[in-house]
Design an enzyme around this catalytic site. Structure first.
Site, PDB file in Angstrom:
ATOM      1  N   SER A 240       0.835  -1.190   0.000  1.00  0.00           N
ATOM      2  CA  SER A 240       0.000   0.000   0.000  1.00  0.00           C
ATOM      3  C   SER A 240       0.880   1.254   0.000  1.00  0.00           C
ATOM      4  O   SER A 240       1.651   1.484  -0.923  1.00  0.00           O
ATOM      5  CB  SER A 240      -0.975  -0.049   1.184  1.00  0.00           C
TER       6      SER A 240
ATOM      7  N   HIS B 158      -7.503  -5.446  -1.708  1.00  0.00           N
ATOM      8  CA  HIS B 158      -6.311  -4.725  -1.260  1.00  0.00           C
ATOM      9  C   HIS B 158      -5.358  -5.632  -0.471  1.00  0.00           C
ATOM     10  O   HIS B 158      -4.151  -5.545  -0.591  1.00  0.00           O
ATOM     11  CB  HIS B 158      -6.734  -3.522  -0.421  1.00  0.00           C
TER      12      HIS B 158
ATOM     13  N   ASP C 140      -9.050  -4.617  -6.186  1.00  0.00           N
ATOM     14  CA  ASP C 140      -8.676  -3.742  -5.068  1.00  0.00           C
ATOM     15  C   ASP C 140      -9.776  -2.712  -4.827  1.00  0.00           C
ATOM     16  O   ASP C 140     -10.144  -1.958  -5.725  1.00  0.00           O
ATOM     17  CB  ASP C 140      -7.359  -3.031  -5.389  1.00  0.00           C
TER      18      ASP C 140
END
Length: 919
Positions: free
Chosen positions: A723, A831, A797
């Site tokens: 991330s 994610h 995601d």
């Protein structure tokens, strides 16, 4: 719950998450998978298809059976062992899902998609000597039952939970509600009719009293889902002819058209029913989109929240029009508290909020009294006004003409209330821009006692953190501040449970605090030498009123670098300790790993810390330097002093998740975990204006330290992150190529220009800080990346800003400049990665990359270092301004942002983790 030491304890009101941790079923990779790759003989990986398996050392750790989660009964006399499974299969993630209004829905089960679950429940009696009795298994469940939303009744005699069964075609079935008798373990469906199913898109069920549940059900009259019209009714039009200023961050999965609106309404609409344990079922209220239903402590009223039209195509459902009503518990309407309009225009500045009433709740210390907050600045943090927020309170049914009473006025933004009784409540307020946090002590029912400031500090200053108040459970099932008494002492005492941050690491503590004088006495403290201990929950809260400190009983956790977390009961006055659990080591092959918290300094004088892990049996003088993996995540600060403070403990157990960098200890890597990367903006300066400079400075200091210690080979150091950490890794390869041999970037965002209204902790727009957006974007610096970089991203995601397109377009930019790069898109993954096939393949890809471009790297790092250091300052400030309009994507990781930014602000209003009624 964020600390690894608490990974077995279930947080209050936790719902199943999609992060993939502790979910899934054991089993091998699907038949399409290939055997483990032999990276010693390099092959043409571009021609490979199917999922791959990593080396056995990694498989064995990831496939280790997960430990159960724990939940204590309201009376603290029983403990649930909630049994978890290992990773799910990819076929489970492949189920169709509807992406509507910012949420993802499994249409077959009418719940949020990709929910984890429990596979069984064991019940243990907590015996008088502090040990556990034999297990009573919850029996009578269908084979293959998947359990969610486990909830205690207030008297601790029953459990309620949802049950899901997968159909033969591997699609989800609809959820049913079951109830278990705690004494016998026998369980049965709550509803006699097989046609009543749970709607778990929003709130799902709650105990109204000890024999009745309020359940959100799928309306029996509901037909088939709406069908998308073959011919659209017209073009999709959005207009701003009123010239409104509407700035929103990059949200995903939003409604797109009228069909999406109808579909959202179809799945989200519920019929509330009151269901008794004797089998009676009574519908109450009309079908509507019920998002929360909260009984009052005296079980007489319900606080009901619904969403309604008009919906929005630019913000998620949390900002849709919202109505909050008070009903009686038998479903009779009492009054409307508010009907808030669509909130598309909440300013992007941090500390901005929705207009109107918010944070509407029942007071925990009263039978049926409401409280809420109303902003006085229109919700805009940039407006200067005093007061900024006002807290109001009012009975559920006020007398005719009775107006809400002003409880307190705040000049910062409201952060929460911990209720005690008529003479005690603690109110927090905070302001993100300055990191200031204040705590007020007040007497809510004593008008002649003025509120006073108890603590006024920086939320970044962990060394000055006094701790948070221990809460006790009331007979009504709410949580209030626990007040204590000492023998022959008239003082008013509470217990402050603190992390105990110090320059040598965290040393958790429990202070007996006199609320009137401010004096404190330390009555418990963690072991400082070998162990890391924490106070998890108050266990002696069965009596009302003030509690006797000499009868104190607490639940603690205990762990060390090599011993996993176990739970203990401690009793006063002799502090007798009884061990409750004896969980096996989850990965005994790494039981003797070496862990050290290290300190070093950045060139600008900022003190930095990191955790250095070394493989079992490693001796630097004998074995020489190792290949090293640096894995981190930057953070923003307002002061150098705060940035340099030590966080965490050197004695914490090394928790290793399915995709953790620590897995490579089994491959004989040194791991530098979480080296602090502080991005500091003191005074009026914004942190990101010197992002690249400070990022490179922090990385240089970390690399120099592991090389100085002789544990890392200078030309065999890799960098990675997930991330915002992936964003970091890409930037370091662009601006500090002399430090690393290669990089791994997972689920990142690389172009800030496509999130023009802010990202992460940046609340300026692209037009206000153009150069910052450009210089921070590794997409713009793709031409500078010469070291191998592996990009991994989930195809689905849903994290705000980290669109899958980010990695796709970054890869194309890299490839367009001849960079050595590889892009892996994981089907069905979001994610975080969940499926066993996906995780194993991620490990294979990463291991292959590290073996080829780190372990086998033969470049002369020292020569590179000398050549590149001279150009570092230029690399820091260089940017290709002509590329601003290039395609790519920006990022606002709201999950990461909320975790990092709001954790400290909510600590005064969050009950201890094991005061759990629902899991």
């Amino acid at each position: 719950m964020t600390n690894s030491r608490l990974h077995n304890l279930v947080p209050i009101n936790a719902v199943a998450a999609e992060d993939g941790t502790g979910t899934g079923s054991n089993g091998s990779v699907s038949s399409s998978s290939s055997p483990p790759a032999d990276t010693s003989n390099e092959e043409d990986t571009e021609s490979l298809v199917g999922y791959r398996l990593p080396p056995k050392e990694l498989i064995d750790i990831v496939d280790a059976p997960p430990l159960p989660a724990l939940s204590f009964s309201p009376q603290r006399d029983k403990i649930l062992f909630l049994k978890r499974r290992s990773l799910p299969t990819l076929s489970e993630l492949a189920r169709p899902e509807e992406k509507l209004a910012g949420i993802r829905i499994d249409g077959k089960s009418n719940t949020r998609s990709r929910m984890s679950f429990y596979a069984g429940i064991g019940i243990h009696q907590l015996l008088d000597d502090g040990t556990l009795g034999p297990e009573t298994e919850v029996q009578g469940l269908p084979d293959g039952a998947k359990l969610n939303f486990v909830t205690w009744s207030n008297d601790g005699k029953h459990l309620s939970f949802s049950v899901r069964l997968d159909e033969e075609d591997n699609t989800s079935s609809k959820l049913t509600v079951w109830v278990a008798d705690i004494e016998t373990g026998y369980t049965r469906p709550l509803f006699q009719s097989p046609d009543i199913h749970l709607n778990a898109v929003f709130d799902n069920f709650v105990w109204v009293d000890n024999s009745t549940l309020l359940v959100s059900t799928i309306p029996l009259t509901r037909g088939d889902p709406p069908k998308r019209p073959l011919v659209p009714p017209g073009p999709k039009i959005q207009s701003n002819e009123q010239k409104n200023v509407v700035q929103v961050r990059t949200f995903q999965d939003l409604l797109k058209d009228e069909y999406d609106e109808d579909l959202f309404e179809y799945y989200a609409t519920s019929q509330l029913v009151l269901a008794s344990l004797d089998g009676s079922v009574n519908p109450i209220g009309p079908p509507a989109i019920y998002t929360s239903m909260d009984p009052s402590p005296d079980e007489k009223y319900l606080l009901i929240t619904t969403l309604h039209r008009p919906y929005s195509y630019i913000v998620p459902c949390g900002r849709f029009p919202k109505k909050v009503d008070v009903w009686t518990t038998d479903g009779k309407f009492v009054r409307e508290l508010c009907n808030l309009p669509l909130a598309e225009d909440i300013p992007i500045a941090f500390s901005s909020v929705r207009k109107g009433m918010r944070s509407i709740n029942w007071r925990a210390d009263k039978p049926s009294t409401l409280y809420w907050v109303e902003t006085q600045d229109g919700g805009d943090a940039k407006v200067e006004v005093s007061p900024r927020d006002i807290i109001y309170t009012q009975p559920a049914e006020p007398l005719e003409g009775e107006q809400p009473r002003v409880l307190h006025k705040l000049d910062l933004r409201y952060g929460g209330v911990s209720w005690g009784d008529d003479s005690l409540a603690l109110v927090s307020e905070s302001w993100y821009k300055t990191r200031r946090i204040k705590t007020w002590v007040m007497s809510p029912e004593l008008e002649d006692v003025n509120p006073r400031i108890l603590f006024d500090r920086s939320s970044e200053d962990v060394y000055s953190d006094p701790g948070s108040p221990m809460l006790r459970r009331t007979p009504a099932g709410t949580y209030v501040i626990a007040k204590f008494k000492k023998e022959n002492d008239e003082g008013t005492y509470i217990l402050l449970n603190g992390s105990g941050a110090t320059s040598s690491g965290n040393i958790p503590f429990l202070d007996l605090f006199d609320i009137n004088t401010g004096t404190k006495e330390r009555i418990w403290e963690s072991d400082k030498e070998k162990y890391y201990e924490t106070v998890v929950a108050l266990m002696s809260d069965e009596n009302e009123g003030e509690l006797d400190i000499n009868q104190l009983k607490i639940l603690t956790s205990k762990e060390s670098k090599t011993e996993n977390t176990q739970y203990y009961m401690q009793s006063w006055p002799d502090k007798k300790t009884s061990q409750l659990t004896n969980f096996p080591h989850p990965y005994p092959q790494l039981a003797s790993l070496q862990k050290e918290m290290i300190r070093y300094e950045r060139k600008d004088g900022v003190q930095l810390t990191a955790t250095l892990y070394l493989p079992p049996g490693y001796d630097p003088s004998r074995d020489g330097p190792l290949p090293c993996l640096v894995w981190s995540y930057p953070g923003e600060f307002k002061s150098k002093d705060a940035a340099g403070q030590v966080r965490g403990s050197p004695n914490e157990f090394a928790g290793i998740g399915p995709t953790s960098a620590l897995l490579w200890l089994a491959r004989r890597f040194a791991i530098l975990s979480g080296p602090t990367i502080p991005i500091i903006g003191e005074g009026d300066e914004e942190a990101n204006d010197r992002y690249v400079e400070q990022l490179v400075g922090s990385a240089e200091a970390a690399v120099e330290e592991v090389i100085r210690r002789g544990v890392a080979h200078p030309n065999k150091i890799a960098v990675g992150g997930h991330s915002y950490g992936a964003f970091m890794a890409a930037n370091l390869l662009a601006h500090a190529p002399h430090l690393f041999s290669c990089g791994v970037a997972r689920s990142g965002a690389y172009n800030r220009t496509l999130t023009p209204f802010g990202f992460q902790n940046e609340d300026r727009t692209l037009w206000e800080a153009t150069s910052t957006y450009v210089e921070m974007s590794p997409f713009i610096s793709a031409n500078k990346i010469k070291k191998p970089i592996l990009l991994i991203h989930g195809e689905e995601d849903n994290n705000s800003g980290t669109l899958t397109m980010q990695s796709d377009r970054f890869f194309n930019a890299l490839k367009g400049h001849g960079a050595l790069c590889r892009l892996v898109i994981l089907p069905y993954e979001s994610h975080g990665y969940a499926a066993r096939e996906s995780i194993m393949h991620v490990l294979w890809e990463t291991d292959r990359w590290l073996q080829k471009y780190c372990v086998s790297n033969t470049s002369d790092a020292n020569a590179e270092l000398d050549a590149c250091k001279d150009n570092t300052s230029k690399a820091i400030t260089d940017s290709d301004s002509k590329a601003v309009g290039a395609t790519g994507g920006g990022v606002l990781e709201m999950t990461d942002l909320e975790h990092g930014r709001f954790h400290s602000l909510q600590r005064w209003v969050t009950p201890q983790l094991t005061t759990v009624d629902r899991v």
